[in-house]
Design an enzyme around this catalytic site. Structure first.
Site, PDB file in Angstrom:
ATOM      1  CG  ASP A  13      -1.842  -1.218   1.225  1.00  0.00           C
ATOM      2  OD1 ASP A  13      -2.208  -1.686   0.137  1.00  0.00           O
ATOM      3  OD2 ASP A  13      -2.156  -1.713   2.327  1.00  0.00           O
ATOM      4  CE  LYS A  16       2.273  -2.521  -4.336  1.00  0.00           C
ATOM      5  NZ  LYS A  16       2.026  -2.147  -2.932  1.00  0.00           N
ATOM      6  N   GLY A  17      -0.026   1.607  -7.262  1.00  0.00           N
ATOM      7  CA  GLY A  17      -1.033   1.782  -8.318  1.00  0.00           C
ATOM      8  C   GLY A  17      -0.936   3.164  -8.936  1.00  0.00           C
ATOM      9  CB  ALA A  39      -2.789  -6.556  -5.128  1.00  0.00           C
ATOM     10  N   GLY A  40      -4.642  -4.371  -3.717  1.00  0.00           N
ATOM     11  CA  GLY A  40      -5.645  -3.353  -4.018  1.00  0.00           C
ATOM     12  C   GLY A  40      -4.884  -2.113  -4.414  1.00  0.00           C
ATOM     13  CG  HIS A  41      -2.213  -2.126  -6.957  1.00  0.00           C
ATOM     14  ND1 HIS A  41      -1.342  -2.713  -7.828  1.00  0.00           N
ATOM     15  CD2 HIS A  41      -1.929  -2.657  -5.746  1.00  0.00           C
ATOM     16  CE1 HIS A  41      -0.565  -3.562  -7.168  1.00  0.00           C
ATOM     17  NE2 HIS A  41      -0.908  -3.554  -5.903  1.00  0.00           N
ATOM     18  CB  THR A  42      -6.004   3.496  -4.955  1.00  0.00           C
ATOM     19  OG1 THR A  42      -6.238   2.495  -3.960  1.00  0.00           O
ATOM     20  CG2 THR A  42      -7.182   4.441  -5.042  1.00  0.00           C
ATOM     21  CD  GLN A 224       0.709  -8.963  -2.522  1.00  0.00           C
ATOM     22  OE1 GLN A 224       1.377  -9.606  -3.304  1.00  0.00           O
ATOM     23  NE2 GLN A 224      -0.550  -8.682  -2.756  1.00  0.00           N
ATOM     24  CG  LEU A 332       6.371  15.150   1.400  1.00  0.00           C
ATOM     25  CD1 LEU A 332       7.418  14.402   2.210  1.00  0.00           C
ATOM     26  CD2 LEU A 332       7.063  16.104   0.431  1.00  0.00           C
ATOM     27  CG  ASP A 333      -0.322  14.494   0.520  1.00  0.00           C
ATOM     28  OD1 ASP A 333       0.421  13.654  -0.030  1.00  0.00           O
ATOM     29  OD2 ASP A 333      -1.517  14.261   0.780  1.00  0.00           O
TER      30      ASP A 333
HETATM   31  P1  GDP Z   1      -0.833   0.244  -3.532  1.00  0.00           P
HETATM   32  O1  GDP Z   1      -1.409  -1.018  -3.025  1.00  0.00           O
HETATM   33  O2  GDP Z   1       0.643   0.342  -3.302  1.00  0.00           O
HETATM   34  O3  GDP Z   1      -1.195   0.527  -4.968  1.00  0.00           O
HETATM   35  O4  GDP Z   1      -1.460   1.423  -2.654  1.00  0.00           O
HETATM   36  P2  GDP Z   1      -3.025   1.575  -2.267  1.00  0.00           P
HETATM   37  O5  GDP Z   1      -3.765   2.049  -3.442  1.00  0.00           O
HETATM   38  O6  GDP Z   1      -3.519   0.356  -1.571  1.00  0.00           O
HETATM   39  O7  GDP Z   1      -2.908   2.683  -1.136  1.00  0.00           O
HETATM   40  C1  GDP Z   1      -2.363   3.934  -1.378  1.00  0.00           C
HETATM   41  C2  GDP Z   1      -3.440   4.998  -1.055  1.00  0.00           C
HETATM   42  O8  GDP Z   1      -2.828   6.267  -1.003  1.00  0.00           O
HETATM   43  C3  GDP Z   1      -4.504   5.107  -2.129  1.00  0.00           C
HETATM   44  O9  GDP Z   1      -5.707   5.477  -1.517  1.00  0.00           O
HETATM   45  C4  GDP Z   1      -3.987   6.232  -3.027  1.00  0.00           C
HETATM   46  O10 GDP Z   1      -5.025   6.919  -3.722  1.00  0.00           O
HETATM   47  C5  GDP Z   1      -3.355   7.135  -1.999  1.00  0.00           C
HETATM   48  N1  GDP Z   1      -2.203   7.902  -2.461  1.00  0.00           N
HETATM   49  C6  GDP Z   1      -1.207   7.573  -3.317  1.00  0.00           C
HETATM   50  N2  GDP Z   1      -0.276   8.540  -3.398  1.00  0.00           N
HETATM   51  C7  GDP Z   1      -0.692   9.523  -2.557  1.00  0.00           C
HETATM   52  C8  GDP Z   1      -0.145  10.783  -2.151  1.00  0.00           C
HETATM   53  O11 GDP Z   1       0.933  11.189  -2.551  1.00  0.00           O
HETATM   54  N3  GDP Z   1      -0.862  11.506  -1.238  1.00  0.00           N
HETATM   55  C9  GDP Z   1      -2.054  11.077  -0.723  1.00  0.00           C
HETATM   56  N4  GDP Z   1      -2.674  11.834   0.162  1.00  0.00           N
HETATM   57  N5  GDP Z   1      -2.585   9.898  -1.079  1.00  0.00           N
HETATM   58  C10 GDP Z   1      -1.916   9.137  -1.973  1.00  0.00           C
HETATM   59  P1  IMO Z   2      -0.974  -4.251  -2.183  1.00  0.00           P
HETATM   60  O1  IMO Z   2      -0.535  -4.791  -3.513  1.00  0.00           O
HETATM   61  C1  IMO Z   2      -0.969  -4.657   2.160  1.00  0.00           C
HETATM   62  C2  IMO Z   2      -0.991  -8.738   3.761  1.00  0.00           C
HETATM   63  C3  IMO Z   2      -2.241  -9.152   4.513  1.00  0.00           C
HETATM   64  C4  IMO Z   2      -1.624 -10.115   5.519  1.00  0.00           C
HETATM   65  C5  IMO Z   2      -0.536 -10.805   4.699  1.00  0.00           C
HETATM   66  C6  IMO Z   2      -0.944 -12.159   4.115  1.00  0.00           C
HETATM   67  O2  IMO Z   2      -2.273  -3.532  -2.226  1.00  0.00           O
HETATM   68  O3  IMO Z   2       0.130  -3.456  -1.561  1.00  0.00           O
HETATM   69  P2  IMO Z   2      -2.506 -12.860   2.088  1.00  0.00           P
HETATM   70  O4  IMO Z   2      -3.965 -12.629   1.852  1.00  0.00           O
HETATM   71  O5  IMO Z   2      -1.627 -12.307   1.024  1.00  0.00           O
HETATM   72  O6  IMO Z   2      -2.179 -14.284   2.393  1.00  0.00           O
HETATM   73  O7  IMO Z   2      -2.190 -12.055   3.445  1.00  0.00           O
HETATM   74  O8  IMO Z   2      -0.219  -9.929   3.636  1.00  0.00           O
HETATM   75  N1  IMO Z   2      -1.235  -8.228   2.387  1.00  0.00           N
HETATM   76  C7  IMO Z   2      -1.186  -6.931   2.054  1.00  0.00           C
HETATM   77  N2  IMO Z   2      -0.988  -5.841   2.820  1.00  0.00           N
HETATM   78  N3  IMO Z   2      -1.107  -4.538   0.823  1.00  0.00           N
HETATM   79  C8  IMO Z   2      -1.270  -5.630   0.051  1.00  0.00           C
HETATM   80  O9  IMO Z   2      -1.254  -5.571  -1.294  1.00  0.00           O
HETATM   81  C9  IMO Z   2      -1.353  -6.901   0.658  1.00  0.00           C
HETATM   82  N4  IMO Z   2      -1.539  -8.158   0.202  1.00  0.00           N
HETATM   83  C10 IMO Z   2      -1.444  -8.957   1.269  1.00  0.00           C
HETATM   84  O10 IMO Z   2      -2.842  -8.047   5.143  1.00  0.00           O
HETATM   85  O11 IMO Z   2      -0.993  -9.395   6.539  1.00  0.00           O
HETATM   86 MG    MG Z   3      -2.924  -1.660  -1.750  1.00  0.00          MG
END
Ligand code: GDP
Ligand code: IMO
Ligand code: MG
Length: 429
Positions: A13, A16-17, A39-42, A224, A332-333
């Protein structure tokens, strides 16, 4: 010609997305190489939010997206995601989305086993996403998994199901006290899904090889984070795949000489979802404030993310393990307005200073972070697009990260939107 791997350096999190979506503009292909719908990429484009779990985040930029052999794919979720993206006006079809014929398929019993095991573990649970990831990789390793190519062979699929299901039902009923599954019901559901997805199934390795020969640019999208890696993370509180950059090759079927750079995504502080060690975790008002301001809720499970200070022990570990050539600092914000900021530079263990991340969780549990404190900044950085316009203390914080990590910062993200970004260097151009 550049082919770049993007990895998370912390516990997932990191944003990356957003960065994959941003850099996908310069790539021809975007490839996921491990993990699944854990994974959950936003991505946020023109104020509209998109969340992807399986489809590579390059889809919004209209790029050719590949789901590599290293993934575990829930076909029901993939179909839902294709429909979700199509519903939002994004073109998704067999011409721009391909699934490796060798990718593993998540079966209903994988999800049931994942959840029943966690329930049985009680407070010792890992806090998995419950998506069946671990049980599916387990079956891959012990050679009883189903690949997409196996699903497409109707007779072979039925025959293999009939050998696998009795074992699964024995385990579900006798060990996990759960309900058994029905082989016929799975066969009919998965045959339908296979028919729907058949046009998307391809030999990704061959396509990537040809693309690389033609000088096309490839972006590999990690899921991850490095400290959730099955080998290098905080085992057993990890996911079940290799999340480090080296797996971009294995998980997509290309040779290592094609990779020209590795970008490590770093959140300006640290978060973690689920259980497991987190030396710089903040269980105080500052931790709560970061969680709220950063809207730190899991994009997949909606769980609150644990928050803490930036940890350079883990960042240095990531720079080494991934061969990182450039860093992206995100969010950073979120640190705007804090009076002071801490950076963890090492751990104190039994009176000694440790600079490398320990393998033993018992040792880790006794480690106390050693901090250096930096003054914060009051300004709102979200509107800033030039590095030099950042507040002086923000620049000092970033320069110190570069120095301690021994890697250059290429991009700084100051908001969730695609355009809320400061680009210092783009390895694609
Ligand atoms: P990922 O799994 O690495 O793709 O990250 P996620 O999408 O799960 O979580 C990152 C969260 O931070 C999402 O809600 C993004 O929209 C948000 N995000 C990404 N970059 C920034 C940033 O620079 N500032 C803020 N405030 N939010 C951000
Ligand atoms: P993205 O790509 C954050 C964590 C779970 C748990 C551990 C094992 O969005 O960054 P699993 O279901 O993979 O067997 O769970 O890994 N986990 C993540 N934490 N971001 C993710 O993906 C994750 N994918 C798995 O919370 O601790
Ligand atoms: Mg994520």
């Amino acid at each position: 010609m550049a082919n770049i791997v993007i990895v998370g350096t912390q516990w997932g999190d990191e944003g990356k997305g957003k960065i994959v979506d941003l850099l996908a503009e310069y790539a021809d292909y975007v490839v996921r190489f491990q993990g699944g719908n854990n994974a959950g990429h936003t991505m946020v484009v023109n104020g509209e939010q998109f969340i992807s779990h399986l489809v590579p985040s390059g889809i919004l930029q209209g790029k050719i997206c590949f789901i590599g052999n290293g993934l575990v794919v829930d076909p029901e979720v993939l179909v839902e995601e294709i429909d979700y993206l199509t519903g939002k006006g994004i073109a998704v079809g067999p011409e721009n989305l391909k699934i490796s014929e060798r990718a593993q398929v998540i079966m209903p019993y994988h999800k049931m086993i994942d959840n029943a095991r966690e329930k049985m573990k009680g407070d010792k649970k890992i806090g998995t996403t419950g998506r069946g990831i671990g049980p599916c990789y387990e079956d891959k390793a012990c050679r009883r998994g189903f690949r997409f190519v196996d699903l497409l062979d109707e007779a072979g699929f039925k025959e293999k199901l009939d050998t696998v299901i009795p074992e699964k039902n024995f385990y579900l009923k006798e060990f996990l006290n759960d309900e058994p599954v029905d082989a016929d019901a799975i066969y009919s559901q998965y045959s339908q899904l296979a028919k729907r997805l058949a046009p998307y199934v391809a030999n990704i390795s061959v396509e990537l090889y040809d693309a690389a020969r033609q000088g096309r640019q490839i972006l590999f999208e990690g899921a991850q984070g490095t400290h959730l890696d099955i080998d290098h993370g905080t085992y057993p509180f990890v996911t079940s795949s290799n999340t480090v950059s080296g797996n971009a090759c294995c998980g997509s079927g290309i040779g290592p000489k094609e990779i020209t750079g590795v970008t490590g995504i770093v959140k300006a502080y640290t978060t973690r979802v689920g259980a497991g060690p987190f030396p710089t975790e903040l269980s105080d008002d500052i931790g709560d404030a970061i969680q709220k301001k950063g809207a730190e809720f899991g994009a997949t499970t909606g769980r609150k993310r644990r928050c803490g200070w930036l940890d350079l022990v883990i960042l240095r570990n990531s720079v080494r393990l991934n061969g990182i050539t450039g860093l992206v600092i995100t969010k950073l914000d979120v640190l705007d307005g804090l009076e002071s900021l801490n950076i963890c530079t090492g751990y104190e263990y039994k009176g000694k200073l440790i600079k490398d991340f320990p393998a033993s969780l018992d040792v880790l549990a006794e480690c106390q972070p050693v901090y250096e404190t930096h003054p914060g900044w009051a300004e709102d950085v979200t509107g800033i697009r030039n590095f030099d316009d950042l507040p002086e203390n923000a620049i000092k914080y970033l320069r110190r990260i570069e120095e301690l990590a021994d890697a250059p910062i290429h991009i700084v993200s100051v908001g969730p939107g695609r355009d809320e970004t400061i680009v210092l260097k783009n390895e694609f151009v």
